[in-house]
Design a protein around this motif. Structure first.
Motif, short mmCIF file in Angstrom:
data_model
loop_
_atom_site.label_atom_id
_atom_site.label_comp_id
_atom_site.label_asym_id
_atom_site.label_seq_id
_atom_site.Cartn_x
_atom_site.Cartn_y
_atom_site.Cartn_z
N ASP A 1 8.54 11.46 6.44
CA ASP A 1 9.39 11.14 7.59
C ASP A 1 9.52 9.65 7.83
OD1 ASP A 1 6.89 10.54 8.56
OD2 ASP A 1 7.22 11.46 10.52
N SER A 2 8.88 8.82 7.01
CA SER A 2 8.98 7.38 7.17
C SER A 2 9.92 6.80 6.13
CB SER A 2 7.60 6.73 7.03
OG SER A 2 6.73 7.15 8.06
N LYS A 3 10.53 5.68 6.47
CA LYS A 3 11.41 5.01 5.51
C LYS A 3 11.48 3.53 5.81
CE LYS A 3 15.88 5.48 7.91
NZ LYS A 3 17.29 5.94 7.76
N VAL A 4 11.91 2.77 4.80
CA VAL A 4 12.21 1.36 5.00
C VAL A 4 13.62 1.29 5.58
CG1 VAL A 4 12.45 -0.89 3.89
CG2 VAL A 4 10.70 0.70 3.08
N ALA A 5 13.69 1.03 6.88
CA ALA A 5 14.97 1.16 7.59
C ALA A 5 15.71 -0.16 7.76
CB ALA A 5 14.71 1.78 8.97
N ASN A 6 15.04 -1.26 7.47
CA ASN A 6 15.67 -2.57 7.65
C ASN A 6 15.11 -3.54 6.62
OD1 ASN A 6 14.80 -5.41 9.07
ND2 ASN A 6 16.97 -4.96 9.40
N PHE B 1 10.99 -6.64 6.58
CA PHE B 1 11.36 -5.23 6.47
C PHE B 1 10.65 -4.45 7.58
CE2 PHE B 1 7.73 -5.85 3.71
CZ PHE B 1 6.95 -4.72 3.83
N ILE B 2 11.29 -3.36 7.97
CA ILE B 2 10.77 -2.50 9.04
C ILE B 2 10.56 -1.11 8.47
CG2 ILE B 2 11.19 -1.49 11.31
CD1 ILE B 2 13.01 -3.89 11.91
N ILE B 3 9.37 -0.56 8.67
CA ILE B 3 9.08 0.82 8.31
C ILE B 3 9.13 1.65 9.58
CG2 ILE B 3 7.35 2.42 7.39
CD1 ILE B 3 6.31 0.10 5.68
N THR B 4 9.98 2.65 9.59
CA THR B 4 10.09 3.54 10.74
C THR B 4 9.50 4.90 10.39
OG1 THR B 4 12.29 4.29 10.08
CG2 THR B 4 12.18 2.39 11.55
N GLY B 5 9.23 5.73 11.42
CA GLY B 5 8.65 7.05 11.22
C GLY B 5 7.23 7.08 11.74
N SER B 6 6.45 8.04 11.27
CA SER B 6 5.09 8.21 11.78
C SER B 6 4.02 8.19 10.70
CB SER B 6 4.98 9.53 12.56
OG SER B 6 5.30 10.63 11.72
N SER B 7 4.42 8.28 9.42
CA SER B 7 3.43 8.33 8.35
C SER B 7 3.41 7.03 7.56
CB SER B 7 3.71 9.52 7.43
OG SER B 7 5.01 9.42 6.88
N PRO B 8 2.28 6.70 6.93
CA PRO B 8 2.21 5.47 6.13
C PRO B 8 3.18 5.50 4.96
CG PRO B 8 0.01 6.32 6.61
CD PRO B 8 0.98 7.40 7.01
N LYS B 9 3.53 4.32 4.52
CA LYS B 9 4.50 4.16 3.43
C LYS B 9 3.86 3.33 2.31
CE LYS B 9 8.20 5.20 3.26
NZ LYS B 9 8.78 6.37 2.56
N HIS B 10 3.94 3.86 1.09
CA HIS B 10 3.42 3.16 -0.09
C HIS B 10 4.52 2.27 -0.64
CE1 HIS B 10 1.62 3.52 -4.43
NE2 HIS B 10 1.39 2.33 -3.89
#
Length: 254
Positions: free
Chosen positions: A123-128, A14-23
């Motif tokens: 602004d971050s999301k799981v994009a893939n 999986f790929i996390i995109t954006g600039s902030s951390p993702k929980h």
């Protein structure tokens, strides 16, 4: 997916995109699949999370092993229902990640690896999402489920079924001719594809997104979907078998 050994363990990317951390919460599920009628479930899954650069690999056998992790996993509201299953709660910076599911002591069976986005605002999301595993036939094709949510509008997605081009990554015994189906939460078929260039409009959409497969025998689907639960099924044409990769890309609001 059918989780085997060696090069044929289950690999979820999986790929996390954006600039902030993702929980996120990751889970490796096996024994509880029997409640859904899944045969030959993986008896004791083990989960590893690999990440970019200096990321320290995180591993888990049984999700209750670490009391601190156990408390976080319970707080998520979605702990595994079997104590032999695995889970990892983590806050991750944007980048590429890989979750590997194995059977303890070299065992094999049908398993499930999942990633849940626990911090959707921002602004971050799981994009893939991607799953690489051995694709067999019948109940042992590879099934990739995904949930579109967090907004009231439609999302543009691309799903791909990859096989022959994995040879370039030194993957042995690749799926020679993948086929791909996209189904909704009721199991109804929305779109099916054999070779990604079969449909001119679909091919144009894949090229425009920059996600056209590199081999003409591979599969691709471009669709705009409302929020909901979906399933992408990767199989081999004419009951072919081998290592394949199914991917789902969230391209955002069209």
């Amino acid at each position: 997916m059918r989780v085997q050994t060696g090069d044929n363990v289950g690999v979820g990317g999986f790929i996390i995109t954006g600039s902030s951390p993702k929980h996120v919460l990751l889970r490796a599920i096996g024994p509880s699949l029997t409640q859904s009628g899944v045969p030959d479930a993986l008896a004791d899954p083990v989960l590893e999370l690999h990440g970019p650069d200096a990321f320290v690999t995180i591993s888990d056998d049984n999700w209750r092993d670490d009391p601190a992790q156990e408390a976080l996993i319970i707080a998520s509201g979605i702990p595994p229902t079997n104590d032999l299953e695995s889970a990892i709660d983590a806050t991750l910076v944007p980048g590429n990640y890989t979750a590997i599911i194995r059977g303890k002591n070299g065992t094999s069976g049908i398993g499930l690896v999942e990633v849940y986005d626990l911090s959707q605002p921002g602004d971050s999301k799981v994009a893939n999402l991607s799953t690489r595993a051995f694709v067999s036939t019948g109940d042992s094709v590879v099934i990739a489920g995904f949930i579109l949510g967090g907004n009231n509008g439609n999302d543009a997605i691309v799903a791909r079924g990859i096989g022959p081009s994995l040879v370039g990554s030194n993957v042995p015994n690749v799926l020679a001719d993948p086929t791909l189906e996209l189904r909704n939460s009721d199991g109804a078929l929305l779109i099916a594809n054999n070779d990604w260039q079969d449909d001119a409009a679909q091919a144009a959409a894949l090229i425009a997104a920059g996600l056209a497969p590199t081999n003409q025998l591979e599969s691709g689907i471009a669709a705009t979907l409302p929020p909901g639960l979906y399933t992408a099924l990767l199989a081999g044409r004419n009951n072919g078998a081998g290592v394949g990769l199914v991917e789902v890309y969230d391209l955002g609001t069209p």
